[in-house]
Design an enzyme around this catalytic site. Structure first.
Site, PDB file in Angstrom:
ATOM      1  N   ASP A 146      10.631   3.944   3.001  1.00  9.14           N
ATOM      2  CA  ASP A 146       9.549   4.008   2.019  1.00  9.14           C
ATOM      3  C   ASP A 146       9.433   2.648   1.320  1.00  9.14           C
ATOM      4  O   ASP A 146      10.408   2.168   0.736  1.00  9.14           O
ATOM      5  CB  ASP A 146       9.919   5.108   1.010  1.00  9.14           C
ATOM      6  CG  ASP A 146       8.843   5.335  -0.032  1.00  9.14           C
ATOM      7  OD1 ASP A 146       8.030   4.428  -0.301  1.00  9.14           O
ATOM      8  OD2 ASP A 146       8.827   6.437  -0.598  1.00  9.14           O
ATOM      9  N   GLY A 178      -1.915   7.301   0.205  1.00  6.88           N
ATOM     10  CA  GLY A 178      -0.969   6.543   1.035  1.00  6.88           C
ATOM     11  C   GLY A 178      -0.069   5.628   0.223  1.00  6.88           C
ATOM     12  O   GLY A 178       0.468   6.018  -0.818  1.00  6.88           O
ATOM     13  N   ASP A 192      -0.814   3.046  -1.533  1.00  6.22           N
ATOM     14  CA  ASP A 192      -1.411   2.755  -2.836  1.00  6.22           C
ATOM     15  C   ASP A 192      -1.015   3.815  -3.873  1.00  6.22           C
ATOM     16  O   ASP A 192      -0.548   3.493  -4.983  1.00  6.22           O
ATOM     17  CB  ASP A 192      -2.938   2.750  -2.642  1.00  6.22           C
ATOM     18  CG  ASP A 192      -3.669   1.939  -3.685  1.00  6.22           C
ATOM     19  OD1 ASP A 192      -3.001   1.324  -4.538  1.00  6.22           O
ATOM     20  OD2 ASP A 192      -4.910   1.928  -3.633  1.00  6.22           O
ATOM     21  N   VAL A 214      -5.143   5.750   6.451  1.00  7.33           N
ATOM     22  CA  VAL A 214      -6.519   6.213   6.241  1.00  7.33           C
ATOM     23  C   VAL A 214      -7.524   5.326   6.996  1.00  7.33           C
ATOM     24  O   VAL A 214      -8.571   5.796   7.431  1.00  7.33           O
ATOM     25  CB  VAL A 214      -6.821   6.210   4.721  1.00  7.33           C
ATOM     26  CG1 VAL A 214      -8.273   6.553   4.433  1.00  7.33           C
ATOM     27  CG2 VAL A 214      -5.913   7.195   4.008  1.00  7.33           C
TER      28      VAL A 214
HETATM   29  P1  ADP Z   1      -4.619   1.966   4.873  1.00 12.12           P
HETATM   30  O1  ADP Z   1      -5.659   2.533   3.938  1.00 12.12           O
HETATM   31  O2  ADP Z   1      -4.559   0.457   4.852  1.00 12.12           O
HETATM   32  O3  ADP Z   1      -4.737   2.536   6.252  1.00 12.12           O
HETATM   33  P2  ADP Z   1      -2.412   3.742   4.094  1.00 12.12           P
HETATM   34  O4  ADP Z   1      -1.662   3.654   2.817  1.00 12.12           O
HETATM   35  O5  ADP Z   1      -3.287   4.950   4.315  1.00 12.12           O
HETATM   36  O6  ADP Z   1      -3.223   2.376   4.223  1.00 12.12           O
HETATM   37  O7  ADP Z   1      -1.381   3.664   5.322  1.00 12.12           O
HETATM   38  C1  ADP Z   1      -0.818   2.503   5.829  1.00 12.12           C
HETATM   39  C2  ADP Z   1       0.486   2.850   6.559  1.00 12.12           C
HETATM   40  O8  ADP Z   1       1.531   3.018   5.621  1.00 12.12           O
HETATM   41  C3  ADP Z   1       0.441   4.146   7.372  1.00 12.12           C
HETATM   42  O9  ADP Z   1       1.106   3.900   8.612  1.00 12.12           O
HETATM   43  C4  ADP Z   1       1.232   5.133   6.514  1.00 12.12           C
HETATM   44  O10 ADP Z   1       1.912   6.093   7.324  1.00 12.12           O
HETATM   45  C5  ADP Z   1       2.228   4.227   5.856  1.00 12.12           C
HETATM   46  N1  ADP Z   1       2.764   4.685   4.548  1.00 12.12           N
HETATM   47  C6  ADP Z   1       2.270   5.618   3.702  1.00 12.12           C
HETATM   48  N2  ADP Z   1       3.051   5.711   2.598  1.00 12.12           N
HETATM   49  C7  ADP Z   1       4.059   4.785   2.758  1.00 12.12           C
HETATM   50  C8  ADP Z   1       5.190   4.399   1.983  1.00 12.12           C
HETATM   51  N3  ADP Z   1       5.450   4.956   0.794  1.00 12.12           N
HETATM   52  N4  ADP Z   1       6.000   3.418   2.472  1.00 12.12           N
HETATM   53  C9  ADP Z   1       5.743   2.823   3.663  1.00 12.12           C
HETATM   54  N5  ADP Z   1       4.693   3.138   4.445  1.00 12.12           N
HETATM   55  C10 ADP Z   1       3.864   4.127   4.002  1.00 12.12           C
END
Ligand code: ADP
Length: 170
Positions: free
Chosen positions: A9, A31, A33, A124
């Site tokens: 994470d 996600g 963010d 996303v």
């Molecule tokens: P984007 O909108 O740029 O696609 P996301 O946040 O939806 O960004 O996802 C980007 C990647 O990060 C995805 O592969 C997701 O599985 C991963 N992800 C989501 N939460 C975390 C986290 N807390 N730490 C690391 N990776 C994460």
């Protein structure tokens, strides 16, 4: 500069800077963010709002990056960057590469030496993981920077495997 890979994470990482896969509003989302604002606390969002009220009235453009405090996270800064939404009609890979390059440029301005990235645009924004991993690793490798460690923090096995392949191959 060395590249390291971690399965885990992003918001648990200790680094000088953590990169947020933000959206152009800078006002939070899901996600990565969402996790950053939840764990980092309200200070980060407060600074994002100030950015929106000053230099970034229309938001942060895709492929650009800007830093704020990291609030309660184990880092000094969060670098927010906006990945492109994946498209089958248009090649947006230069914008995805730009997220990594611009984040490293901002890291250099701050004096950050360790920077942790998520797999930008692969959630996303639907970028296929293998292609996103190639673009990420190529972009980081080809950027001149004083950053000493770039750490890719991959949420699941599939993402880890894709990045491991490109880190090994390039
Ligand atoms: P984007 O909108 O740029 O696609 P996301 O946040 O939806 O960004 O996802 C980007 C990647 O990060 C995805 O592969 C997701 O599985 C991963 N992800 C989501 N939460 C975390 C986290 N807390 N730490 C690391 N990776 C994460």
């Amino acid at each position: 500069m060395k590249i390291t890979l971690v399965h885990g994470d992003l918001t648990e990482q200790h680094a000088d800077a953590l990169v947020n896969a933000a959206n152009s509003s800078l006002l939070g989302g899901g996600g990565v963010d969402g996790a950053i604002h939840r764990k980092g606390g309200p200070e980060i969002l407060a600074e994002c709002r100030r950015l929106r009220a000053s230099h970034y009235g229309r938001g942060l453009a895709t492929g650009h990056a800007v830093a704020t405090t990291a609030g309660r996270l184990h880092a000094r800064w969060v670098i927010h960057t906006v990945g492109p939404v994946h498209s089958t009609e248009e090649d947006r890979s230069p914008l995805l590469a730009s997220c990594y390059r611009e984040s490293l440029r901002v890291a250099d301005e701050l004096g950050a030496r360790t920077v942790a990235f998520p797999a930008i645009s692969t959630g996303v924004y639907r970028w296929p993981m293998d292609d996103a991993a190639r673009i990420a690793v190529e972009a980081v490798r080809s950027t001149q920077t004083a950053v000493e460690e770039v750490r890719f923090v991959l949420f699941d096995e599939r993402a880890y495997a894709a990045f491991a392949e490109w880190v090994g191959n390039l």
